[in-house]
Design a protein around this motif. Sequence first.
Motif, PDB file in Angstrom:
ATOM      1  N   ASP A 139     -21.716  35.270 -49.626  1.00 55.71           N
ATOM      2  CA  ASP A 139     -21.418  36.667 -49.308  1.00 55.71           C
ATOM      3  C   ASP A 139     -19.929  36.918 -49.153  1.00 55.71           C
ATOM      4  OD1 ASP A 139     -24.107  37.476 -49.290  1.00 55.71           O
ATOM      5  OD2 ASP A 139     -24.340  36.824 -47.215  1.00 55.71           O
ATOM      6  N   ASP A 140     -19.207  35.945 -48.578  1.00 51.86           N
ATOM      7  CA  ASP A 140     -17.786  36.118 -48.275  1.00 51.86           C
ATOM      8  C   ASP A 140     -17.057  34.828 -48.632  1.00 51.86           C
ATOM      9  OD1 ASP A 140     -15.251  36.310 -47.092  1.00 51.86           O
ATOM     10  OD2 ASP A 140     -15.998  37.450 -45.380  1.00 51.86           O
ATOM     11  N   LEU A 141     -16.450  34.797 -49.798  1.00 51.27           N
ATOM     12  CA  LEU A 141     -15.804  33.588 -50.297  1.00 51.27           C
ATOM     13  C   LEU A 141     -14.673  33.128 -49.386  1.00 51.27           C
ATOM     14  CD1 LEU A 141     -15.758  31.476 -52.557  1.00 51.27           C
ATOM     15  CD2 LEU A 141     -14.173  32.964 -53.790  1.00 51.27           C
ATOM     16  N   ASP A 142     -13.860  34.060 -48.892  1.00 49.84           N
ATOM     17  CA  ASP A 142     -12.737  33.677 -48.044  1.00 49.84           C
ATOM     18  C   ASP A 142     -13.205  32.998 -46.759  1.00 49.84           C
ATOM     19  OD1 ASP A 142     -10.816  34.683 -49.863  1.00 49.84           O
ATOM     20  OD2 ASP A 142     -11.123  36.705 -49.077  1.00 49.84           O
ATOM     21  N   THR A 143     -14.281  33.502 -46.167  1.00 46.36           N
ATOM     22  CA  THR A 143     -14.830  32.887 -44.961  1.00 46.36           C
ATOM     23  C   THR A 143     -15.344  31.484 -45.257  1.00 46.36           C
ATOM     24  OG1 THR A 143     -15.405  35.036 -44.020  1.00 46.36           O
ATOM     25  CG2 THR A 143     -16.607  33.128 -43.168  1.00 46.36           C
ATOM     26  N   GLU A 144     -16.029  31.312 -46.375  1.00 50.09           N
ATOM     27  CA  GLU A 144     -16.542  29.990 -46.755  1.00 50.09           C
ATOM     28  C   GLU A 144     -15.400  29.007 -46.993  1.00 50.09           C
ATOM     29  OE1 GLU A 144     -19.753  28.716 -46.866  1.00 50.09           O
ATOM     30  OE2 GLU A 144     -20.077  30.586 -45.779  1.00 50.09           O
ATOM     31  N   ASN A 153     -18.648  15.514 -58.327  1.00 46.85           N
ATOM     32  CA  ASN A 153     -19.460  16.552 -58.964  1.00 46.85           C
ATOM     33  C   ASN A 153     -19.013  17.901 -58.419  1.00 46.85           C
ATOM     34  OD1 ASN A 153     -21.401  14.851 -60.431  1.00 46.85           O
ATOM     35  ND2 ASN A 153     -22.014  14.215 -58.385  1.00 46.85           N
ATOM     36  N   LEU A 154     -19.009  18.899 -59.271  1.00 47.28           N
ATOM     37  CA  LEU A 154     -18.487  20.194 -58.864  1.00 47.28           C
ATOM     38  C   LEU A 154     -19.577  21.136 -58.354  1.00 47.28           C
ATOM     39  CD1 LEU A 154     -15.940  20.846 -61.740  1.00 47.28           C
ATOM     40  CD2 LEU A 154     -15.479  20.040 -59.412  1.00 47.28           C
ATOM     41  N   VAL A 155     -19.195  21.891 -57.328  1.00 44.89           N
ATOM     42  CA  VAL A 155     -20.013  22.969 -56.785  1.00 44.89           C
ATOM     43  C   VAL A 155     -19.165  24.227 -56.897  1.00 44.89           C
ATOM     44  CG1 VAL A 155     -21.143  23.888 -54.724  1.00 44.89           C
ATOM     45  CG2 VAL A 155     -21.157  21.405 -55.163  1.00 44.89           C
ATOM     46  N   GLU A 156     -19.692  25.235 -57.558  1.00 45.42           N
ATOM     47  CA  GLU A 156     -18.996  26.513 -57.672  1.00 45.42           C
ATOM     48  C   GLU A 156     -19.506  27.441 -56.581  1.00 45.42           C
ATOM     49  OE1 GLU A 156     -19.219  30.354 -60.553  1.00 45.42           O
ATOM     50  OE2 GLU A 156     -19.010  28.419 -61.568  1.00 45.42           O
ATOM     51  N   LEU A 157     -18.601  27.872 -55.715  1.00 42.08           N
ATOM     52  CA  LEU A 157     -18.931  28.893 -54.727  1.00 42.08           C
ATOM     53  C   LEU A 157     -18.520  30.220 -55.328  1.00 42.08           C
ATOM     54  CD1 LEU A 157     -17.615  27.116 -51.517  1.00 42.08           C
ATOM     55  CD2 LEU A 157     -19.929  27.086 -52.479  1.00 42.08           C
ATOM     56  N   PHE A 158     -19.447  31.154 -55.412  1.00 38.38           N
ATOM     57  CA  PHE A 158     -19.238  32.385 -56.159  1.00 38.38           C
ATOM     58  C   PHE A 158     -19.575  33.600 -55.306  1.00 38.38           C
ATOM     59  CE2 PHE A 158     -20.849  35.771 -58.950  1.00 38.38           C
ATOM     60  CZ  PHE A 158     -19.762  35.934 -59.799  1.00 38.38           C
ATOM     61  N   GLU A 159     -18.632  34.530 -55.217  1.00 37.56           N
ATOM     62  CA  GLU A 159     -18.860  35.810 -54.552  1.00 37.56           C
ATOM     63  C   GLU A 159     -18.915  36.883 -55.626  1.00 37.56           C
ATOM     64  OE1 GLU A 159     -16.546  39.002 -51.692  1.00 37.56           O
ATOM     65  OE2 GLU A 159     -15.877  36.914 -51.666  1.00 37.56           O
ATOM     66  N   PRO A 160     -20.093  37.498 -55.836  1.00 36.48           N
ATOM     67  CA  PRO A 160     -20.195  38.527 -56.876  1.00 36.48           C
ATOM     68  C   PRO A 160     -19.307  39.723 -56.566  1.00 36.48           C
ATOM     69  CG  PRO A 160     -22.365  37.915 -56.029  1.00 36.48           C
ATOM     70  CD  PRO A 160     -21.347  37.262 -55.152  1.00 36.48           C
ATOM     71  N   ALA A 161     -18.842  40.368 -57.614  1.00 36.30           N
ATOM     72  CA  ALA A 161     -18.075  41.607 -57.446  1.00 36.30           C
ATOM     73  C   ALA A 161     -18.998  42.652 -56.847  1.00 36.30           C
ATOM     74  CB  ALA A 161     -17.539  42.077 -58.792  1.00 36.30           C
ATOM     75  N   HIS A 162     -18.454  43.426 -55.958  1.00 30.71           N
ATOM     76  CA  HIS A 162     -19.242  44.498 -55.354  1.00 30.71           C
ATOM     77  C   HIS A 162     -19.087  45.726 -56.227  1.00 30.71           C
ATOM     78  CE1 HIS A 162     -19.959  42.022 -51.902  1.00 30.71           C
ATOM     79  NE2 HIS A 162     -18.666  41.764 -51.833  1.00 30.71           N
ATOM     80  N   THR A 163     -20.169  46.107 -56.855  1.00 31.26           N
ATOM     81  CA  THR A 163     -20.130  47.263 -57.747  1.00 31.26           C
ATOM     82  C   THR A 163     -20.616  48.487 -56.983  1.00 31.26           C
ATOM     83  OG1 THR A 163     -22.330  46.746 -58.555  1.00 31.26           O
ATOM     84  CG2 THR A 163     -20.486  45.897 -59.826  1.00 31.26           C
ATOM     85  N   PRO A 164     -19.996  49.618 -57.233  1.00 35.33           N
ATOM     86  CA  PRO A 164     -20.455  50.819 -56.553  1.00 35.33           C
ATOM     87  C   PRO A 164     -21.900  51.133 -56.946  1.00 35.33           C
ATOM     88  CG  PRO A 164     -18.702  51.333 -58.136  1.00 35.33           C
ATOM     89  CD  PRO A 164     -18.909  49.840 -58.145  1.00 35.33           C
ATOM     90  N   ALA A 165     -22.631  51.698 -56.013  1.00 37.78           N
ATOM     91  CA  ALA A 165     -24.020  52.060 -56.293  1.00 37.78           C
ATOM     92  C   ALA A 165     -24.043  53.084 -57.433  1.00 37.78           C
ATOM     93  CB  ALA A 165     -24.663  52.648 -55.049  1.00 37.78           C
ATOM     94  N   ALA A 166     -24.989  52.899 -58.292  1.00 36.93           N
ATOM     95  CA  ALA A 166     -25.124  53.821 -59.432  1.00 36.93           C
ATOM     96  C   ALA A 166     -25.551  55.189 -58.919  1.00 36.93           C
ATOM     97  CB  ALA A 166     -26.142  53.275 -60.418  1.00 36.93           C
ATOM     98  N   THR A 167     -24.980  56.207 -59.497  1.00 38.19           N
ATOM     99  CA  THR A 167     -25.360  57.575 -59.158  1.00 38.19           C
ATOM    100  C   THR A 167     -26.527  57.973 -60.039  1.00 38.19           C
ATOM    101  OG1 THR A 167     -23.048  58.067 -58.670  1.00 38.19           O
ATOM    102  CG2 THR A 167     -24.529  59.943 -58.993  1.00 38.19           C
TER     103      THR A 167
END
Length: 135
Positions: A79-84, A116-130
């Motif tokens: 949810d929050d990459l910087d916190t992780e 071995n690699l682990v990718e930590l990924f925070e999805p882009a927050h997209t605005p709710a569709a109108t």
Amino acid sequence: MTTPDQFAVVRYLVDDVSAAVAFYTTHLGFTLRLDAAPAFADVVRGPLRLLLSGPASSGARATLPGTPAGRNRIHLVVDDLDTEISRLRDAGLSFHSDVVSGPGGRQILLPDPAGNLVELFEPAHTPAATPPARA
């Protein structure tokens, strides 16, 4: 074919099964299912079952010596990459890359004790569709 109640399974070859179990369960929220160290362990997080195979495991013996590792990695959404990143750095872990941003979100690569690699990924927050206007 995998049904919804089954796991997606990935095997990682590791040098030290106990160290890998500690890494995944302590830092990344996996739960231990089976510990057969030093040969093998089985950990899970959600629908991901991660098989940790040490040098004595059948999975490791099936791989030819000198086989180069790929750039494959497991992908964990946060949810929050910087916190992780802060939490893991505070725990003494270091990263394989800096944060990379793209149209889909932000990511950073974390090596496990065997590299071995682990990718930590925070999805882009997209605005709710109108919703479209009704006539």
